[in-house]
Design a protein around this motif. Structure first.
Motif, PDB file in Angstrom:
ATOM      1  N   SER A  45      -6.190  -2.776   0.524  1.00  0.00           N
ATOM      2  CA  SER A  45      -4.406  -2.662   0.673  1.00  0.00           C
ATOM      3  C   SER A  45      -4.436  -3.458   1.341  1.00  0.00           C
ATOM      4  O   SER A  45      -3.087  -3.816   1.800  1.00  0.00           O
ATOM      5  CB  SER A  45      -4.083  -1.086  -0.513  1.00  0.00           C
ATOM      6  OG  SER A  45      -4.596  -1.205  -1.577  1.00  0.00           O
ATOM      7  N   ASN A 206      -5.512  -0.214  -6.938  1.00  0.00           N
ATOM      8  CA  ASN A 206      -4.834  -0.995  -5.811  1.00  0.00           C
ATOM      9  C   ASN A 206      -5.248  -2.174  -5.296  1.00  0.00           C
ATOM     10  O   ASN A 206      -5.590  -3.026  -5.523  1.00  0.00           O
ATOM     11  CB  ASN A 206      -5.094  -0.401  -4.654  1.00  0.00           C
ATOM     12  CG  ASN A 206      -6.848   0.078  -4.256  1.00  0.00           C
ATOM     13  OD1 ASN A 206      -7.325   0.610  -4.551  1.00  0.00           O
ATOM     14  ND2 ASN A 206      -6.480  -0.072  -3.023  1.00  0.00           N
ATOM     15  N   GLY A 207      -3.955  -2.965  -4.519  1.00  0.00           N
ATOM     16  CA  GLY A 207      -4.595  -4.365  -4.117  1.00  0.00           C
ATOM     17  C   GLY A 207      -3.210  -4.278  -2.895  1.00  0.00           C
ATOM     18  O   GLY A 207      -2.791  -3.515  -3.084  1.00  0.00           O
ATOM     19  N   ALA A 208      -3.961  -5.619  -2.018  1.00  0.00           N
ATOM     20  CA  ALA A 208      -3.676  -6.044  -1.465  1.00  0.00           C
ATOM     21  C   ALA A 208      -1.500  -6.555  -1.946  1.00  0.00           C
ATOM     22  O   ALA A 208      -1.655  -7.709  -2.947  1.00  0.00           O
ATOM     23  CB  ALA A 208      -3.875  -6.804  -0.517  1.00  0.00           C
ATOM     24  N   GLY A 209      -0.537  -6.642  -1.374  1.00  0.00           N
ATOM     25  CA  GLY A 209       0.483  -7.933  -0.865  1.00  0.00           C
ATOM     26  C   GLY A 209       1.690  -7.325  -2.628  1.00  0.00           C
ATOM     27  O   GLY A 209       1.208  -6.980  -2.806  1.00  0.00           O
ATOM     28  N   CYS A 234      -1.155   2.629  -7.706  1.00  0.00           N
ATOM     29  CA  CYS A 234      -0.182   1.911  -6.960  1.00  0.00           C
ATOM     30  C   CYS A 234       0.012   0.182  -7.296  1.00  0.00           C
ATOM     31  O   CYS A 234       0.833   0.385  -7.957  1.00  0.00           O
ATOM     32  CB  CYS A 234      -1.328   1.559  -5.161  1.00  0.00           C
ATOM     33  SG  CYS A 234      -0.320   2.104  -3.938  1.00  0.00           S
ATOM     34  N   LEU A 235      -0.603  -0.287  -6.532  1.00  0.00           N
ATOM     35  CA  LEU A 235      -0.183  -1.948  -7.003  1.00  0.00           C
ATOM     36  C   LEU A 235      -0.221  -2.263  -8.646  1.00  0.00           C
ATOM     37  O   LEU A 235       0.128  -2.690  -9.468  1.00  0.00           O
ATOM     38  CB  LEU A 235      -1.411  -3.278  -6.081  1.00  0.00           C
ATOM     39  CG  LEU A 235      -1.837  -4.321  -6.630  1.00  0.00           C
ATOM     40  CD1 LEU A 235      -0.082  -5.328  -6.258  1.00  0.00           C
ATOM     41  CD2 LEU A 235      -2.525  -5.104  -7.301  1.00  0.00           C
ATOM     42  N   GLN A 238       2.714  -0.854 -10.103  1.00  0.00           N
ATOM     43  CA  GLN A 238       3.501  -1.894  -9.751  1.00  0.00           C
ATOM     44  C   GLN A 238       3.109  -2.657 -11.178  1.00  0.00           C
ATOM     45  O   GLN A 238       4.376  -3.907 -11.884  1.00  0.00           O
ATOM     46  CB  GLN A 238       3.733  -2.742  -8.389  1.00  0.00           C
ATOM     47  CG  GLN A 238       3.638  -1.737  -7.546  1.00  0.00           C
ATOM     48  CD  GLN A 238       3.608  -2.063  -6.170  1.00  0.00           C
ATOM     49  OE1 GLN A 238       3.096  -2.812  -6.269  1.00  0.00           O
ATOM     50  NE2 GLN A 238       3.645  -1.194  -4.969  1.00  0.00           N
ATOM     51  N   ARG A 256       3.175   4.926   4.285  1.00  0.00           N
ATOM     52  CA  ARG A 256       2.254   4.935   4.656  1.00  0.00           C
ATOM     53  C   ARG A 256       1.092   6.213   5.788  1.00  0.00           C
ATOM     54  O   ARG A 256       2.114   6.351   6.918  1.00  0.00           O
ATOM     55  CB  ARG A 256       1.235   3.754   5.545  1.00  0.00           C
ATOM     56  CG  ARG A 256       1.089   2.625   4.572  1.00  0.00           C
ATOM     57  CD  ARG A 256       1.329   1.132   5.746  1.00  0.00           C
ATOM     58  NE  ARG A 256       1.062  -0.131   4.527  1.00  0.00           N
ATOM     59  CZ  ARG A 256       2.095  -0.473   4.354  1.00  0.00           C
ATOM     60  NH1 ARG A 256       3.500   0.068   5.062  1.00  0.00           N
ATOM     61  NH2 ARG A 256       2.981  -1.522   3.053  1.00  0.00           N
ATOM     62  N   ASN A 276       0.281   4.691   0.094  1.00  0.00           N
ATOM     63  CA  ASN A 276       0.075   2.989   1.501  1.00  0.00           C
ATOM     64  C   ASN A 276       0.462   2.034   0.525  1.00  0.00           C
ATOM     65  O   ASN A 276       0.321   1.324  -0.258  1.00  0.00           O
ATOM     66  CB  ASN A 276      -1.215   3.072   1.650  1.00  0.00           C
ATOM     67  CG  ASN A 276      -1.693   1.074   2.029  1.00  0.00           C
ATOM     68  OD1 ASN A 276      -0.304   0.676   2.306  1.00  0.00           O
ATOM     69  ND2 ASN A 276      -2.647   1.021   0.924  1.00  0.00           N
ATOM     70  N   HIS A 277       1.733   2.127   0.350  1.00  0.00           N
ATOM     71  CA  HIS A 277       2.552   0.870  -0.277  1.00  0.00           C
ATOM     72  C   HIS A 277       3.732   0.374   0.456  1.00  0.00           C
ATOM     73  O   HIS A 277       4.543   0.953   0.915  1.00  0.00           O
ATOM     74  CB  HIS A 277       2.180   0.856  -1.392  1.00  0.00           C
ATOM     75  CG  HIS A 277       4.180   2.177  -2.067  1.00  0.00           C
ATOM     76  ND1 HIS A 277       4.656   1.745  -2.728  1.00  0.00           N
ATOM     77  CD2 HIS A 277       3.780   3.214  -1.589  1.00  0.00           C
ATOM     78  CE1 HIS A 277       5.742   3.151  -2.209  1.00  0.00           C
ATOM     79  NE2 HIS A 277       4.922   4.125  -1.763  1.00  0.00           N
ATOM     80  N   SER A 278       4.289  -0.998  -0.142  1.00  0.00           N
ATOM     81  CA  SER A 278       5.743  -1.634   0.779  1.00  0.00           C
ATOM     82  C   SER A 278       6.370  -1.848  -0.470  1.00  0.00           C
ATOM     83  O   SER A 278       7.542  -2.037  -0.104  1.00  0.00           O
ATOM     84  CB  SER A 278       5.055  -2.762   1.265  1.00  0.00           C
ATOM     85  OG  SER A 278       4.698  -2.315   2.790  1.00  0.00           O
ATOM     86  N   TYR A 279       5.572  -2.173  -2.196  1.00  0.00           N
ATOM     87  CA  TYR A 279       6.979  -2.620  -2.448  1.00  0.00           C
ATOM     88  C   TYR A 279       6.640  -0.986  -4.049  1.00  0.00           C
ATOM     89  O   TYR A 279       5.685  -0.240  -3.722  1.00  0.00           O
ATOM     90  CB  TYR A 279       5.480  -3.645  -3.799  1.00  0.00           C
ATOM     91  CG  TYR A 279       5.994  -4.689  -2.867  1.00  0.00           C
ATOM     92  CD1 TYR A 279       6.933  -5.385  -3.371  1.00  0.00           C
ATOM     93  CD2 TYR A 279       4.738  -5.277  -2.199  1.00  0.00           C
ATOM     94  CE1 TYR A 279       7.443  -7.097  -2.284  1.00  0.00           C
ATOM     95  CE2 TYR A 279       5.225  -6.210  -1.202  1.00  0.00           C
ATOM     96  CZ  TYR A 279       5.997  -6.967  -1.699  1.00  0.00           C
ATOM     97  OH  TYR A 279       5.668  -8.477  -0.885  1.00  0.00           O
ATOM     98  N   HIS A 319      -1.633   7.259  -4.123  1.00  0.00           N
ATOM     99  CA  HIS A 319      -3.359   7.477  -4.582  1.00  0.00           C
ATOM    100  C   HIS A 319      -3.656   8.876  -5.214  1.00  0.00           C
ATOM    101  O   HIS A 319      -4.027   9.877  -4.234  1.00  0.00           O
ATOM    102  CB  HIS A 319      -4.356   6.553  -3.261  1.00  0.00           C
ATOM    103  CG  HIS A 319      -3.573   5.564  -3.140  1.00  0.00           C
ATOM    104  ND1 HIS A 319      -4.311   4.706  -3.270  1.00  0.00           N
ATOM    105  CD2 HIS A 319      -2.587   5.283  -2.657  1.00  0.00           C
ATOM    106  CE1 HIS A 319      -3.909   3.327  -3.131  1.00  0.00           C
ATOM    107  NE2 HIS A 319      -2.789   3.191  -2.319  1.00  0.00           N
TER     108      HIS A 319
HETATM  109  N1  LIG Z   1      -2.319   0.649  -1.920  1.00  0.00           N
HETATM  110  C1  LIG Z   1      -1.945  -0.519  -2.972  1.00  0.00           C
HETATM  111  O1  LIG Z   1      -1.955  -0.796  -3.667  1.00  0.00           O
HETATM  112  C2  LIG Z   1      -0.628  -1.419  -2.122  1.00  0.00           C
HETATM  113  C3  LIG Z   1       0.154  -2.488  -3.498  1.00  0.00           C
HETATM  114  C4  LIG Z   1       1.181  -3.313  -3.007  1.00  0.00           C
HETATM  115  N2  LIG Z   1       0.851  -4.192  -2.107  1.00  0.00           N
HETATM  116  C5  LIG Z   1       2.566  -2.102  -2.296  1.00  0.00           C
HETATM  117  O2  LIG Z   1       2.309  -2.932  -0.729  1.00  0.00           O
HETATM  118  O3  LIG Z   1       3.408  -1.879  -2.542  1.00  0.00           O
END
Ligand SMILES: NC(=O)CC[C@H](N)C(=O)O
Length: 350
Positions: A45, A206-209, A234-235, A238, A256, A276-279, A319
């Motif tokens: 992520s 989970n995942g990035a972006g 997480c992702l 969303q 984070r 750990n997330h922005s969104y 998480h």
């Molecule tokens: N850890 C995640 O899965 C991060 C989810 C997404 N990329 C965010 O930043 O919100």
């Protein structure tokens, strides 16, 4: 060698450069946990991000490959106030040696407190790390797509398919520990191929972006979630909200760390979570999705978990596999497995 990190607003923060690779670009974010740097640096992520550690001393317990959350270091760069400079006894790698071997640049002796204050003020912005000999050029942040082959783990009776958006190893381990066999499949796997696997339930990883970049697959994910028990992390959480018509937005500087308090809105119980997330999922967008709020962030009241009123779907923004961080949400995996077994919601939390 001297080096610095330069943010898009032109502000620079100087430090001591570590490593041979003299340039890196990424979105600058900060992590507030006191430990767990091995997991943070290898969590997919964090792909494409430069991580600033708020804890002032990093690297003192070395770098052990068995603590890695994926096969490689995922961050674009590392910023520290002070980095443990010595080689450790035994087979513990030194963090600096490991970063250098993998060509990941790091800066130490940085005023991380000032840098983090800047990020809190300006938000998580793109930045470049560079040495004195290379200046900060204009740059384009690369978009990285998760690309894994199908993988299998565990031998349990319950077969969980993990949709991979950039999964952490600890999610697979948590499921295997609960007696599942797990098949990891790429996020764009066709429905017909998924069905051939004969799944009992799904976990969306989970995942990035930005989760919206997966929008062309939302209809497929909704199809899965209306037919099988699903847990989103997480992702993955969303994406589930978006697939049912919800909306997400980007926080100014994200969450984070390893001690983010979340509250179960039904029971009022507060627990500590690893994040750990922005969104985040927009609360007001949930009205016609069928989702109810399960958890809420105690600090900023943002959505931290959802349950669906009609389907066997639950999801968390934090998480439950921890790594790093508190393990008090292991129950979420146990309840999910029971839901898969009984084909109806089992939730000892709500
Ligand atoms: N850890 C995640 O899965 C991060 C989810 C997404 N990329 C965010 O930043 O919100």
């Amino acid at each position: 060698m001297k080096g610095c990190i330069t943010l898009t607003n032109g502000n620079s923060f100087a430090g001591e450069w570590l490593g041979d690779n003299q340039y890196s670009a990424g979105e600058v974010v900060f992590y507030t946990g006191m430990t767990g740097y091995e997991q943070v640096l290898t969590d997919p992520s964090y792909q494409g991000q430069i991580v600033v550690f708020s804890y002032p001393f990093i690297g003192n317990y070395g770098f052990q490959p068995e603590s890695m959350e994926s096969a490689k270091i995922q961050v674009s760069g590392v910023i520290m106030a002070e980095c443990f400079p010595f080689q450790l006894e035994g087979d513990r790698h030194s963090l600096v040696a490991y970063l250098n071997e993998k060509q990941i640049p790091a800066l130490t002796n940085v005023d991380t407190r000032a840098l983090i204050q800047q990020i809190r003020k300006e938000g998580s912005v793109p930045a470049v790390m560079h040495t004195e000999s290379i200046t900060a050029d204009s740059f384009q942040l690369e978009e990285c797509w998760p690309r894994t082959a199908v993988k299998k783990a565990g031998t349990g009776d319950m077969h969980i398919v993990l949709i991979d958006f950039g999964y952490k190893k600890s999610i697979v381990n948590s499921l295997v520990n609960e007696g599942c066999s797990v098949t990891v499949v790429p996020f764009d796997t066709e429905m017909s191929d998924i069905e051939k696997l004969n799944p009992d339930g799904f976990v969306f990883s989970n995942g990035a972006g930005d989760p919206m970049r997966f929008s062309s697959y939302f209809h497929r994910y909704k199809n899965i979630a209306t037919r099988y028990p699903v847990l989103g992390i997480c992702l993955g959480h969303q994406i589930l909200a978006l697939a049912f018509g919800g909306e997400t937005m980007k926080l100014k500087f994200g969450h984070r760390g390893a001690n983010h308090p979340v509250m179960n809105v039904k029971t009022g119980k507060v627990s500590m979570s690893s994040q750990n997330h922005s969104y985040v999922v927009k609360k007001e967008s949930l009205k016609s999705t069928g989702f109810n709020i399960w958890f809420e962030n105690v600090n900023d009241k943002s959505v931290e978990g959802l349950v669906h009123s009609q389907y066997e779907i639950s999801s968390v923004q934090f998480h439950p596999e921890a790594a790093p961080g508190p393990q008090e949400h292991a129950q979420i995996f146990q309840d999910f497995i029971k839901t898969v077994q009984h084909k109806e919601k089992v939730r000892s939390y709500a």
